[in-house]
Write an enzyme that holds these catalytic residues in place. Structure first.
Site, PDB file in Angstrom:
ATOM      1  N   HIS A   3       0.796  -1.226   0.000  1.00 24.80           N
ATOM      2  CA  HIS A   3       0.000   0.000   0.000  1.00 24.80           C
ATOM      3  C   HIS A   3       0.832   1.280   0.000  1.00 24.80           C
ATOM      4  CE1 HIS A   3       1.046  -0.082   4.245  1.00 24.80           C
ATOM      5  NE2 HIS A   3       0.662   1.174   4.336  1.00 24.80           N
TER       6      HIS A   3
HETATM    7  C1  UD1 Z   1      -2.298   5.199   6.164  1.00 20.59           C
HETATM    8  C2  UD1 Z   1      -1.010   5.608   6.886  1.00 20.59           C
HETATM    9  C3  UD1 Z   1       0.029   4.497   6.734  1.00 20.59           C
HETATM   10  C4  UD1 Z   1      -0.520   3.167   7.170  1.00 20.59           C
HETATM   11  C5  UD1 Z   1      -1.803   2.879   6.386  1.00 20.59           C
HETATM   12  C6  UD1 Z   1      -2.403   1.547   6.768  1.00 20.59           C
HETATM   13  C7  UD1 Z   1      -0.485   8.030   6.868  1.00 20.59           C
HETATM   14  C8  UD1 Z   1       0.420   9.042   6.332  1.00 20.59           C
HETATM   15  N1  UD1 Z   1      -0.412   6.807   6.320  1.00 20.59           N
HETATM   16  O1  UD1 Z   1      -2.005   5.166   4.782  1.00 20.59           O
HETATM   17  O2  UD1 Z   1       1.141   4.807   7.532  1.00 20.59           O
HETATM   18  O3  UD1 Z   1       0.425   2.153   6.927  1.00 20.59           O
HETATM   19  O4  UD1 Z   1      -2.725   3.946   6.647  1.00 20.59           O
HETATM   20  O5  UD1 Z   1      -3.540   1.254   6.046  1.00 20.59           O
HETATM   21  O6  UD1 Z   1      -1.231   8.320   7.783  1.00 20.59           O
HETATM   22  N2  UD1 Z   1      -9.405   4.745   1.923  1.00 20.59           N
HETATM   23  C9  UD1 Z   1     -10.565   4.031   1.870  1.00 20.59           C
HETATM   24  N3  UD1 Z   1     -11.165   3.665   3.038  1.00 20.59           N
HETATM   25  C10 UD1 Z   1     -10.636   3.979   4.259  1.00 20.59           C
HETATM   26  C11 UD1 Z   1      -9.442   4.711   4.298  1.00 20.59           C
HETATM   27  C12 UD1 Z   1      -8.828   5.074   3.121  1.00 20.59           C
HETATM   28  O7  UD1 Z   1     -11.071   3.731   0.798  1.00 20.59           O
HETATM   29  O8  UD1 Z   1     -11.226   3.606   5.273  1.00 20.59           O
HETATM   30  C13 UD1 Z   1      -8.738   5.164   0.690  1.00 20.59           C
HETATM   31  C14 UD1 Z   1      -8.627   6.671   0.640  1.00 20.59           C
HETATM   32  O9  UD1 Z   1      -9.668   7.222  -0.054  1.00 20.59           O
HETATM   33  C15 UD1 Z   1      -7.317   6.903  -0.056  1.00 20.59           C
HETATM   34  C16 UD1 Z   1      -6.516   5.667   0.247  1.00 20.59           C
HETATM   35  O10 UD1 Z   1      -7.411   4.683   0.727  1.00 20.59           O
HETATM   36  O11 UD1 Z   1      -7.473   6.968  -1.432  1.00 20.59           O
HETATM   37  C17 UD1 Z   1      -5.410   5.962   1.219  1.00 20.59           C
HETATM   38  O12 UD1 Z   1      -5.911   6.277   2.525  1.00 20.59           O
HETATM   39  P1  UD1 Z   1      -5.086   7.217   3.558  1.00 20.59           P
HETATM   40  O13 UD1 Z   1      -5.731   7.191   4.881  1.00 20.59           O
HETATM   41  O14 UD1 Z   1      -4.819   8.529   2.928  1.00 20.59           O
HETATM   42  O15 UD1 Z   1      -3.677   6.583   3.713  1.00 20.59           O
HETATM   43  P2  UD1 Z   1      -3.163   5.072   3.697  1.00 20.59           P
HETATM   44  O16 UD1 Z   1      -2.522   4.854   2.393  1.00 20.59           O
HETATM   45  O17 UD1 Z   1      -4.217   4.124   4.151  1.00 20.59           O
END
Ligand code: UD1
Length: 373
Positions: free
Chosen positions: A212
């Site tokens: 991820h």
């Molecule tokens: C975050 C953390 C990372 C951790 C990871 C575990 C930061 C900087 N990064 O990254 O350290 O390893 O979580 O999962 O805080 N999304 C969904 N549903 C959700 C949450 C997110 O669909 O419940 C999608 C969002 O729309 C986005 C992507 O997933 O496009 C990334 O989500 P985001 O929370 O920005 O960061 P992670 O990559 O999950």
């Protein structure tokens, strides 16, 4: 003493569970309140973990949702400030290195409320990684810092953070792992539930993949190389792959789905905690770019190949089962073949990864709050 404890994203939940439980033992001297920022909001990324780990429902939900780093961090800060005004905590406790961690630490520090950081001092020395920025800044803002491995205190000392503020207590995530190992869901059941009762998912028969990191999944050439390597590996070891929402989106966007369209690769939705534990426990090898999984595989004695160029958790390499392979297909295949040939690392359990880290933290926090009052 009222302590405001913050969680936001998936890797925070299993770290906070034993801390909340340890504080509950110290009632009524300590009253721990839980804030969920809502950085992760999907049931699969979030509620499953609360349910499986018996984490109390949050006292406060900030419901920030997704956004750019700036938007997300700013939104957490804006919504956390009034929550602090209302609760008037004696301290704010944050875990790990996600955007919610730095956001709440910054709000608290500016209000003159002491910050407690659990999992302090880890450094990848790679500032292209957003979590590294969060780690560096959170530690600078913290008044009481708890480390998981000896490298933590060394890194902090070089940054001018030392002395009585820093405590080596072990790893709260491993507290949770030990407490729940007996309840782990077997991989064969997960495969069957996904419609593949025929999938070879017995002990030592399969590999697990998680991906991820933006550096791995947001660049088409890199992602393509990784997925081709996974396809290669699946020819000798079938691969179970729980897909993070970010990764699912970029695989589709880059038109790479066909690379994994083979019977030896099983795509799964994001797993709950007990499912992920079961997958890791019996795997022949785990391939990952996660931070926490490097530690969990070390605690389980399962070989891990890390798909990054560095780790902020060097003890998993020095003492544990972890090999750093980066995202170059040739390096990954070499690490995988070494594993198959039995040259993989046996590893041992690092000091203080004994299931009692949260107890140590709660006791030290209480003494510290008493001494300050
Ligand atoms: C975050 C953390 C990372 C951790 C990871 C575990 C930061 C900087 N990064 O990254 O350290 O390893 O979580 O999962 O805080 N999304 C969904 N549903 C959700 C949450 C997110 O669909 O419940 C999608 C969002 O729309 C986005 C992507 O997933 O496009 C990334 O989500 P985001 O929370 O920005 O960061 P992670 O990559 O999950």
């Amino acid at each position: 003493f009222r302590i405001l404890c913050v969680v936001g994203a998936r890797p925070n939940f299993m770290k906070m569970a034993p801390i909340m439980a340890a504080f509950a033992q110290l009632k009524p001297q300590v009253e721990a309140l839980l804030v969920h920022t809502g950085q992760h909001y999907d049931v699969a990324m979030n509620q499953q973990y609360f349910d499986a780990l018996g984490i109390p429902s949050p006292d406060i939900n900030l419901e920030v949702g997704s956004g750019s780093h700036a938007q997300q961090t700013a939104e957490v800060m804006k919504r956390f400030e009034p929550a602090m005004d209302e609760v008037q905590p004696a301290a704010v406790l944050v875990v790990g290195d996600v955007n919610s961690t730095i956001a709440c630490a910054l709000v608290a520090a500016k209000k003159g409320v002491p910050v407690i950081h659990v999992e302090a001092g880890l450094r990848s020395f790679d500032r292209a990684m957003p979590e590294e920025i969060n780690r560096l800044l959170t530690d600078q803002l913290s008044d009481l810092l708890f480390t998981t491995e000896e490298s933590g205190a060394e890194n902090l000392a070089k940054e001018g953070i030392g002395g009585e503020r820093v405590h080596f207590v072990g790893n709260v995530m491993i507290d949770t792992l030990r407490a729940n190992l007996a309840r782990a869901v077997p991989a064969a059941r997960i495969a069957a539930d996904a419609g593949r009762p025929d999938f070879k998912a017995g002990k030592g028969e399969y590999a697990v993949l998680t991906l991820h990191r933006p550096s791995n999944v947001d660049d088409k050439a890199v992602l393509q190389g990784l997925l081709e390597t996974v396809a290669n590996i699946s020819a000798s070891t079938p691969v179970l792959f729980p897909v993070h929402p970010r990764t699912r989106a970029t695989i589709e966007k880059f038109g790479l789905s066909h690379l994994l369209d083979r019977p030896e690769v099983l795509l799964l939705p994001p797993m709950g905690y007990l499912e992920m534990l079961g997958l890791m426990k019996d795997a022949r090898v785990v391939l990952t770019d996660s931070g926490g999984i490097q530690e969990e595989t070390t605690a389980l004695g399962t070989p891990c190949i890390t798909l990054r160029n560095n780790t902020e958790r060097p003890i998993t390499v020095d003492e544990g089962t972890n090999t750093i392979a980066g995202n170059d297909p040739a390096h990954i295949m070499a690490a995988y073949k070494a594993q198959l040939a039995g040259a993989g690392k046996a590893g041992r359990i690092p000091h203080f990864w004994d299931g009692r880290a949260a107890e140590r933290i709660a006791a030290i926090v209480l003494d510290w709050l008493k001494a300050r009052s």
